[in-house]
Design a protein around this motif. Sequence first.
Motif: not given
Length: 442
Positions: A127-152
Amino acid sequence: MKRTLPVIIALITISLLGIIYVQFKWIQNAALVKEEQLKENVYSILDEVGSQLVAPRPTQNALTVPLMPGMPNNDFYSHFSVTKRYTTFAIKEKLKKAFASRGLGNSPFEFSVFTNVAGNLFANYHDLETDNFQNLLKDSVNNLTFRYALIPPAERMWDAFSADEVMVLILPNYKSFVLRSIGWMIAAAIFFTLTIIAAFFLTVNSALRQKKLSEIKGDFINNMTHEFKTPLATISLAVDALRNERVLQDRQKLEYFSGIIKEENRRMNKQVETILQAAQLDKQEVQLNRKTLHAHDLLASAIDNLRLQLEQKGGVLDTHFQATRDLVSADEVHFVNLLSNILDNAVKYSRENLRLRVSTRNTGKMIRIVIEDNGIGMSRETIGRIFEKFYRAHTGNLHNVKGFGLGMSYVKSMVDAHNGKIRVDSTLGKGSTFILDFPLAS
Protein backbone atom coordinates in the motif's frame (compact mmCIF):
# COMPACT_ATOMS: atom_id res chain seq x y z
CA MET A 1 -38.74 59.77 32.15
CA LYS A 2 -38.59 57.42 35.14
CA ARG A 3 -41.09 55.05 33.53
CA THR A 4 -39.97 55.43 29.93
CA LEU A 5 -36.24 54.79 30.41
CA PRO A 6 -36.56 51.20 31.77
CA VAL A 7 -38.93 50.35 28.90
CA ILE A 8 -36.47 51.75 26.35
CA ILE A 9 -33.59 49.83 27.92
CA ALA A 10 -35.63 46.61 27.95
CA LEU A 11 -36.68 46.98 24.30
CA ILE A 12 -33.15 47.78 23.11
CA THR A 13 -31.74 44.86 25.14
CA ILE A 14 -34.26 42.43 23.62
CA SER A 15 -33.51 43.76 20.13
CA LEU A 16 -29.77 43.48 20.71
CA LEU A 17 -30.05 39.89 21.95
CA GLY A 18 -32.25 39.07 18.96
CA ILE A 19 -29.70 40.52 16.52
CA ILE A 20 -26.87 38.59 18.18
CA TYR A 21 -28.88 35.35 18.00
CA VAL A 22 -29.78 35.88 14.32
CA GLN A 23 -26.15 36.62 13.48
CA PHE A 24 -25.03 33.51 15.34
CA LYS A 25 -27.48 31.32 13.43
CA TRP A 26 -26.48 33.01 10.16
CA ILE A 27 -22.79 32.28 10.79
CA GLN A 28 -23.64 28.73 11.87
CA ASN A 29 -25.59 28.11 8.66
CA ALA A 30 -22.85 29.71 6.58
CA ALA A 31 -20.32 27.36 8.19
CA LEU A 32 -22.51 24.34 7.34
CA VAL A 33 -22.83 25.51 3.74
CA LYS A 34 -19.06 26.00 3.48
CA GLU A 35 -18.51 22.55 4.95
CA GLU A 36 -20.81 20.97 2.37
CA GLN A 37 -19.07 22.90 -0.41
CA LEU A 38 -15.73 21.66 0.88
CA LYS A 39 -16.96 18.05 0.83
CA GLU A 40 -18.28 18.44 -2.71
CA ASN A 41 -14.97 19.89 -3.85
CA VAL A 42 -12.99 17.08 -2.24
CA TYR A 43 -15.21 14.41 -3.83
CA SER A 44 -14.73 16.14 -7.19
CA ILE A 45 -10.95 16.14 -6.62
CA LEU A 46 -11.01 12.42 -5.75
CA ASP A 47 -13.09 11.67 -8.82
CA GLU A 48 -10.71 13.62 -11.05
CA VAL A 49 -7.50 12.16 -9.62
CA GLY A 50 -9.02 8.68 -9.30
CA SER A 51 -9.95 8.70 -13.00
CA GLN A 52 -6.36 9.60 -13.86
CA LEU A 53 -4.94 6.85 -11.67
CA VAL A 54 -7.07 4.03 -13.11
CA ALA A 55 -6.79 5.18 -16.73
CA PRO A 56 -5.06 2.47 -18.91
CA ARG A 57 -1.55 2.93 -20.19
CA PRO A 58 -1.10 3.34 -23.96
CA THR A 59 0.42 -0.15 -24.20
CA GLN A 60 -2.28 -1.70 -22.10
CA ASN A 61 -4.83 -2.01 -24.92
CA ALA A 62 -2.40 -4.05 -27.02
CA LEU A 63 -1.34 -6.17 -24.11
CA THR A 64 -1.98 -9.87 -24.40
CA VAL A 65 -1.50 -11.78 -21.21
CA PRO A 66 -2.28 -15.42 -20.47
CA LEU A 67 -4.86 -15.89 -17.75
CA MET A 68 -3.30 -19.00 -16.26
CA PRO A 69 -2.82 -19.98 -12.68
CA GLY A 70 0.74 -19.53 -11.51
CA MET A 71 1.45 -16.55 -13.74
CA PRO A 72 3.80 -14.07 -12.02
CA ASN A 73 1.80 -11.28 -10.34
CA ASN A 74 4.38 -8.58 -11.14
CA ASP A 75 3.96 -9.16 -14.85
CA PHE A 76 0.20 -9.12 -14.83
CA TYR A 77 -1.07 -6.77 -12.11
CA SER A 78 1.58 -4.09 -12.64
CA HIS A 79 -0.52 -2.93 -15.60
CA PHE A 80 -3.69 -2.49 -13.51
CA SER A 81 -2.68 -1.82 -9.85
CA VAL A 82 -2.44 1.87 -8.80
CA THR A 83 -0.06 0.98 -5.99
CA LYS A 84 2.27 -0.62 -8.54
CA ARG A 85 2.01 2.05 -11.21
CA TYR A 86 2.40 5.20 -9.02
CA THR A 87 4.52 6.39 -6.14
CA THR A 88 3.25 8.30 -3.10
CA PHE A 89 4.94 11.45 -4.38
CA ALA A 90 3.29 11.19 -7.83
CA ILE A 91 -0.20 10.76 -6.37
CA LYS A 92 0.38 13.63 -3.94
CA GLU A 93 1.38 15.94 -6.79
CA LYS A 94 -1.78 15.07 -8.70
CA LEU A 95 -3.88 15.80 -5.60
CA LYS A 96 -2.09 19.11 -5.01
CA LYS A 97 -2.74 20.18 -8.58
CA ALA A 98 -6.43 19.25 -8.29
CA PHE A 99 -6.74 21.10 -4.95
CA ALA A 100 -5.12 24.21 -6.43
CA SER A 101 -7.46 24.20 -9.45
CA ARG A 102 -10.43 24.51 -7.08
CA GLY A 103 -8.94 27.28 -4.95
CA LEU A 104 -7.89 24.93 -2.13
CA GLY A 105 -4.17 25.11 -2.76
CA ASN A 106 -3.32 25.84 0.90
CA SER A 107 -5.35 22.97 2.28
CA PRO A 108 -3.24 20.32 4.06
CA PHE A 109 -4.15 16.69 3.47
CA GLU A 110 -2.92 13.16 4.02
CA PHE A 111 -3.87 10.11 1.95
CA SER A 112 -3.47 6.38 1.56
CA VAL A 113 -4.06 3.95 -1.31
CA PHE A 114 -4.54 0.33 -0.25
CA THR A 115 -5.60 -2.91 -1.86
CA ASN A 116 -8.67 -4.71 -0.60
CA VAL A 117 -7.47 -8.32 -0.85
CA ALA A 118 -10.64 -10.00 0.34
CA GLY A 119 -11.69 -12.64 -2.25
CA ASN A 120 -8.77 -11.89 -4.57
CA LEU A 121 -6.26 -14.76 -4.77
CA PHE A 122 -3.75 -12.88 -6.87
CA ALA A 123 -3.46 -9.54 -4.99
CA ASN A 124 -0.35 -9.23 -2.88
CA TYR A 125 0.75 -5.61 -3.22
CA HIS A 126 2.26 -2.94 -1.00
CA ASP A 127 0.00 0.00 0.00
CA LEU A 128 0.92 3.67 -0.37
CA GLU A 129 0.39 6.30 2.36
CA THR A 130 1.79 9.64 3.51
CA ASP A 131 3.81 9.96 6.69
CA ASN A 132 1.16 11.43 9.01
CA PHE A 133 -1.80 9.44 7.69
CA GLN A 134 -2.07 6.93 10.54
CA ASN A 135 -1.95 9.65 13.23
CA LEU A 136 -4.74 11.66 11.62
CA LEU A 137 -6.87 8.58 11.00
CA LYS A 138 -7.34 8.17 14.75
CA ASP A 139 -9.04 11.58 15.17
CA SER A 140 -12.44 11.49 13.54
CA VAL A 141 -13.75 14.54 15.39
CA ASN A 142 -11.45 17.25 14.02
CA ASN A 143 -10.58 15.57 10.73
CA LEU A 144 -12.70 14.76 7.68
CA THR A 145 -12.11 11.35 6.08
CA PHE A 146 -13.08 10.55 2.46
CA ARG A 147 -13.06 7.09 0.82
CA TYR A 148 -12.94 6.65 -2.95
CA ALA A 149 -12.97 3.30 -4.74
CA LEU A 150 -10.42 3.17 -7.57
CA ILE A 151 -12.45 1.21 -10.15
CA PRO A 152 -10.94 0.93 -13.65
CA PRO A 153 -13.25 1.25 -16.69
CA ALA A 154 -14.81 -2.16 -17.49
CA GLU A 155 -13.63 -2.28 -21.10
CA ARG A 156 -11.15 -5.12 -20.95
CA MET A 157 -11.83 -8.68 -20.03
CA TRP A 158 -8.90 -8.77 -17.62
CA ASP A 159 -10.37 -5.87 -15.58
CA ALA A 160 -12.27 -8.48 -13.66
CA PHE A 161 -8.94 -9.71 -12.32
CA SER A 162 -7.62 -6.24 -11.36
CA ALA A 163 -7.09 -5.44 -7.70
CA ASP A 164 -9.92 -3.87 -5.68
CA GLU A 165 -8.20 -0.64 -4.51
CA VAL A 166 -9.39 2.29 -2.36
CA MET A 167 -8.04 5.79 -1.82
CA VAL A 168 -8.58 7.34 1.59
CA LEU A 169 -8.00 11.12 1.95
CA ILE A 170 -8.00 13.03 5.25
CA LEU A 171 -8.44 16.78 5.72
CA PRO A 172 -7.03 17.73 9.16
CA ASN A 173 -8.68 20.46 11.28
CA TYR A 174 -11.35 21.07 8.68
CA LYS A 175 -13.35 23.21 11.10
CA SER A 176 -10.58 25.80 11.27
CA PHE A 177 -10.48 25.80 7.48
CA VAL A 178 -14.24 26.40 7.34
CA LEU A 179 -13.98 29.19 9.90
CA ARG A 180 -11.16 30.84 7.94
CA SER A 181 -13.26 30.73 4.79
CA ILE A 182 -16.04 32.69 6.52
CA GLY A 183 -13.64 34.79 8.60
CA TRP A 184 -14.75 38.05 6.99
CA MET A 185 -18.37 37.24 7.87
CA ILE A 186 -17.46 36.59 11.50
CA ALA A 187 -15.29 39.73 11.68
CA ALA A 188 -18.06 41.86 10.15
CA ALA A 189 -20.67 40.38 12.51
CA ILE A 190 -18.48 41.02 15.56
CA PHE A 191 -17.64 44.55 14.42
CA PHE A 192 -21.24 45.57 13.80
CA THR A 193 -22.44 43.85 16.98
CA LEU A 194 -19.85 45.72 19.05
CA THR A 195 -20.85 48.93 17.27
CA ILE A 196 -24.50 48.35 18.18
CA ILE A 197 -23.56 47.49 21.78
CA ALA A 198 -21.43 50.65 22.03
CA ALA A 199 -24.28 52.74 20.61
CA PHE A 200 -26.65 51.07 23.07
CA PHE A 201 -24.47 51.86 26.08
CA LEU A 202 -23.86 55.42 24.88
CA THR A 203 -27.60 55.90 24.47
CA VAL A 204 -28.37 54.49 27.90
CA ASN A 205 -25.53 56.47 29.47
CA SER A 206 -26.76 59.65 27.82
CA ALA A 207 -30.31 58.98 29.00
CA LEU A 208 -29.10 58.32 32.56
CA ARG A 209 -27.02 61.50 32.49
CA GLN A 210 -30.04 63.47 31.28
CA LYS A 211 -32.09 61.93 34.08
CA LYS A 212 -29.37 62.80 36.58
CA LEU A 213 -29.11 66.36 35.25
CA SER A 214 -32.87 66.72 35.52
CA GLU A 215 -32.74 65.61 39.17
CA ILE A 216 -29.77 67.91 39.84
CA LYS A 217 -31.63 70.80 38.23
CA GLY A 218 -34.65 70.15 40.45
CA ASP A 219 -32.51 69.91 43.59
CA PHE A 220 -30.58 73.05 42.63
CA ILE A 221 -33.77 75.07 42.10
CA ASN A 222 -35.16 73.85 45.43
CA ASN A 223 -31.92 74.72 47.25
CA MET A 224 -31.63 78.08 45.53
CA THR A 225 -35.23 78.90 46.37
CA HIS A 226 -34.62 78.04 50.01
CA GLU A 227 -31.29 79.87 50.19
CA PHE A 228 -32.71 83.09 48.74
CA LYS A 229 -36.13 82.88 50.36
CA THR A 230 -34.79 82.97 53.92
CA PRO A 231 -32.63 86.13 53.61
CA LEU A 232 -35.31 87.86 51.51
CA ALA A 233 -37.89 87.15 54.22
CA THR A 234 -35.48 88.40 56.89
CA ILE A 235 -34.78 91.59 54.90
CA SER A 236 -38.51 92.13 54.40
CA LEU A 237 -39.15 91.84 58.13
CA ALA A 238 -36.24 94.19 58.90
CA VAL A 239 -37.54 96.78 56.41
CA ASP A 240 -41.03 96.57 57.97
CA ALA A 241 -39.45 97.09 61.39
CA LEU A 242 -37.54 100.16 60.18
CA ARG A 243 -40.83 101.78 59.19
CA ASN A 244 -42.03 101.56 62.75
CA GLU A 245 -42.00 104.95 64.52
CA ARG A 246 -40.50 103.54 67.69
CA VAL A 247 -37.62 101.98 65.75
CA LEU A 248 -37.00 105.18 63.82
CA GLN A 249 -36.61 107.06 67.08
CA ASP A 250 -34.24 104.41 68.59
CA ARG A 251 -30.78 104.65 67.06
CA GLN A 252 -29.66 101.36 68.57
CA LYS A 253 -32.58 99.50 66.97
CA LEU A 254 -31.94 101.27 63.66
CA GLU A 255 -28.38 99.99 63.67
CA TYR A 256 -29.54 96.51 64.66
CA PHE A 257 -32.09 96.13 61.83
CA SER A 258 -29.86 97.81 59.23
CA GLY A 259 -27.10 95.40 60.30
CA ILE A 260 -29.45 92.48 59.68
CA ILE A 261 -30.23 93.81 56.19
CA LYS A 262 -26.53 94.26 55.45
CA GLU A 263 -25.64 90.77 56.70
CA GLU A 264 -28.44 89.07 54.73
CA ASN A 265 -27.48 91.08 51.66
CA ARG A 266 -23.89 89.88 52.11
CA ARG A 267 -25.11 86.30 52.33
CA MET A 268 -27.09 86.64 49.11
CA ASN A 269 -24.13 88.22 47.32
CA LYS A 270 -21.97 85.33 48.47
CA GLN A 271 -24.47 82.80 47.09
CA VAL A 272 -24.64 84.64 43.76
CA GLU A 273 -20.84 84.74 43.63
CA THR A 274 -20.72 80.98 44.24
CA ILE A 275 -23.07 80.33 41.32
CA LEU A 276 -21.06 82.66 39.06
CA GLN A 277 -17.84 80.89 40.04
CA ALA A 278 -19.40 77.55 39.10
CA ALA A 279 -20.40 78.96 35.71
CA GLN A 280 -16.86 80.24 35.14
CA LEU A 281 -15.42 76.84 36.05
CA ASP A 282 -17.76 75.20 33.54
CA LYS A 283 -16.49 77.51 30.81
CA GLN A 284 -12.90 77.21 32.07
CA GLU A 285 -12.69 80.98 32.31
CA VAL A 286 -10.99 81.11 35.73
CA GLN A 287 -7.54 82.68 35.42
CA LEU A 288 -5.13 82.02 38.27
CA ASN A 289 -2.86 84.82 39.42
CA ARG A 290 -0.02 82.64 40.66
CA LYS A 291 2.58 83.88 43.09
CA THR A 292 5.16 82.17 45.28
CA LEU A 293 3.51 82.13 48.71
CA HIS A 294 3.88 80.41 52.06
CA ALA A 295 1.24 77.69 52.41
CA HIS A 296 1.25 78.17 56.19
CA ASP A 297 0.25 81.84 55.78
CA LEU A 298 -2.60 80.84 53.44
CA LEU A 299 -3.76 78.23 55.93
CA ALA A 300 -3.68 80.79 58.75
CA SER A 301 -5.80 83.16 56.65
CA ALA A 302 -8.39 80.43 55.97
CA ILE A 303 -8.49 79.54 59.69
CA ASP A 304 -9.00 83.21 60.65
CA ASN A 305 -12.07 83.31 58.37
CA LEU A 306 -13.47 80.36 60.30
CA ARG A 307 -12.86 81.42 63.89
CA LEU A 308 -16.23 83.14 64.41
CA GLN A 309 -18.19 80.09 63.20
CA LEU A 310 -16.00 77.84 65.30
CA GLU A 311 -16.65 79.90 68.44
CA GLN A 312 -20.40 79.84 67.80
CA LYS A 313 -20.23 76.04 67.59
CA GLY A 314 -18.04 75.80 70.67
CA GLY A 315 -15.43 73.91 68.68
CA VAL A 316 -11.69 73.47 69.26
CA LEU A 317 -9.01 73.85 66.57
CA ASP A 318 -5.54 72.31 66.80
CA THR A 319 -2.81 73.23 64.33
CA HIS A 320 0.42 71.31 63.75
CA PHE A 321 2.47 72.95 60.99
CA GLN A 322 5.39 70.54 60.74
CA ALA A 323 6.39 71.17 57.10
CA THR A 324 9.84 72.78 56.92
CA ARG A 325 9.31 73.84 53.29
CA ASP A 326 5.97 75.49 52.52
CA LEU A 327 6.53 77.71 49.47
CA VAL A 328 3.93 77.02 46.78
CA SER A 329 3.00 78.63 43.47
CA ALA A 330 -0.60 79.57 44.10
CA ASP A 331 -3.38 82.06 43.52
CA GLU A 332 -3.88 83.58 46.98
CA VAL A 333 -7.64 84.11 46.70
CA HIS A 334 -8.55 80.73 45.24
CA PHE A 335 -6.10 78.81 47.43
CA VAL A 336 -7.53 80.36 50.60
CA ASN A 337 -11.08 79.80 49.31
CA LEU A 338 -10.55 76.08 48.69
CA LEU A 339 -9.13 75.64 52.20
CA SER A 340 -11.97 77.72 53.66
CA ASN A 341 -14.57 75.54 51.92
CA ILE A 342 -13.14 72.37 53.46
CA LEU A 343 -12.96 73.94 56.92
CA ASP A 344 -16.45 75.44 56.50
CA ASN A 345 -17.87 72.02 55.64
CA ALA A 346 -16.20 70.51 58.70
CA VAL A 347 -18.02 73.06 60.87
CA LYS A 348 -21.37 72.80 59.06
CA TYR A 349 -21.47 68.98 59.18
CA SER A 350 -20.38 68.76 62.81
CA ARG A 351 -21.86 67.59 66.07
CA GLU A 352 -21.34 68.70 69.62
CA ASN A 353 -17.77 68.85 70.92
CA LEU A 354 -16.41 69.68 67.49
CA ARG A 355 -12.67 69.19 67.22
CA LEU A 356 -10.66 70.24 64.17
CA ARG A 357 -7.04 69.35 63.50
CA VAL A 358 -5.01 70.99 60.72
CA SER A 359 -1.49 69.70 60.10
CA THR A 360 1.21 69.93 57.44
CA ARG A 361 4.30 67.95 56.54
CA ASN A 362 6.62 67.49 53.60
CA THR A 363 6.45 64.37 51.40
CA GLY A 364 9.24 64.50 48.85
CA LYS A 365 8.77 67.57 46.66
CA MET A 366 5.23 68.12 47.96
CA ILE A 367 3.61 69.75 50.94
CA ARG A 368 0.79 67.74 52.47
CA ILE A 369 -2.09 69.51 54.23
CA VAL A 370 -4.31 67.29 56.39
CA ILE A 371 -7.66 68.57 57.74
CA GLU A 372 -9.35 66.22 60.20
CA ASP A 373 -12.67 66.53 62.04
CA ASN A 374 -14.79 64.43 64.36
CA GLY A 375 -18.05 65.32 62.62
CA ILE A 376 -20.87 63.19 61.23
CA GLY A 377 -18.65 61.52 58.61
CA MET A 378 -19.70 60.30 55.19
CA SER A 379 -21.03 57.12 53.62
CA ARG A 380 -19.20 55.38 50.78
CA GLU A 381 -21.69 56.79 48.28
CA THR A 382 -21.06 60.33 49.54
CA ILE A 383 -17.27 59.88 49.40
CA GLY A 384 -17.56 58.71 45.80
CA ARG A 385 -19.71 61.68 44.76
CA ILE A 386 -18.55 64.45 47.08
CA PHE A 387 -16.75 66.33 44.30
CA GLU A 388 -19.70 66.19 41.89
CA LYS A 389 -21.28 69.53 41.09
CA PHE A 390 -24.54 70.20 42.96
CA TYR A 391 -24.23 66.97 44.94
CA ARG A 392 -25.25 67.10 48.58
CA ALA A 393 -25.57 64.25 51.04
CA HIS A 394 -29.20 63.30 51.58
CA THR A 395 -30.68 64.87 54.72
CA GLY A 396 -34.35 64.39 53.88
CA ASN A 397 -36.40 67.59 54.00
CA LEU A 398 -34.21 69.18 56.65
CA HIS A 399 -32.43 72.39 55.69
CA ASN A 400 -30.14 72.76 58.66
CA VAL A 401 -27.13 72.72 56.31
CA LYS A 402 -27.03 75.55 53.78
CA GLY A 403 -25.53 75.60 50.30
CA PHE A 404 -25.93 74.56 46.68
CA GLY A 405 -23.55 71.61 46.63
CA LEU A 406 -20.94 73.62 44.71
CA GLY A 407 -18.28 74.04 47.39
CA MET A 408 -16.49 70.70 47.06
CA SER A 409 -16.74 70.79 43.27
CA TYR A 410 -14.95 74.14 43.45
CA VAL A 411 -12.34 72.64 45.81
CA LYS A 412 -11.57 69.80 43.38
CA SER A 413 -11.31 72.20 40.42
CA MET A 414 -8.94 74.50 42.28
CA VAL A 415 -6.79 71.63 43.57
CA ASP A 416 -6.45 70.37 39.99
CA ALA A 417 -5.71 73.91 38.76
CA HIS A 418 -2.84 74.11 41.28
CA ASN A 419 -1.51 70.71 40.06
CA GLY A 420 -2.40 69.16 43.40
CA LYS A 421 -4.18 66.03 44.55
CA ILE A 422 -6.97 65.53 47.06
CA ARG A 423 -8.10 62.39 48.84
CA VAL A 424 -10.88 61.82 51.37
CA ASP A 425 -11.05 59.24 54.16
CA SER A 426 -14.23 59.13 56.20
CA THR A 427 -16.19 56.88 58.51
CA LEU A 428 -19.89 57.49 58.97
CA GLY A 429 -20.52 58.81 62.48
CA LYS A 430 -16.82 59.23 63.31
CA GLY A 431 -15.50 62.06 61.16
CA SER A 432 -13.62 62.85 57.95
CA THR A 433 -10.05 63.51 56.85
CA PHE A 434 -9.12 65.56 53.78
CA ILE A 435 -5.57 65.03 52.51
CA LEU A 436 -4.24 67.60 50.03
CA ASP A 437 -0.86 67.44 48.29
CA PHE A 438 0.60 70.43 46.43
CA PRO A 439 3.93 70.70 44.62
CA LEU A 440 6.49 72.96 46.24
CA ALA A 441 7.63 76.03 44.33
CA SER A 442 10.99 75.43 42.69
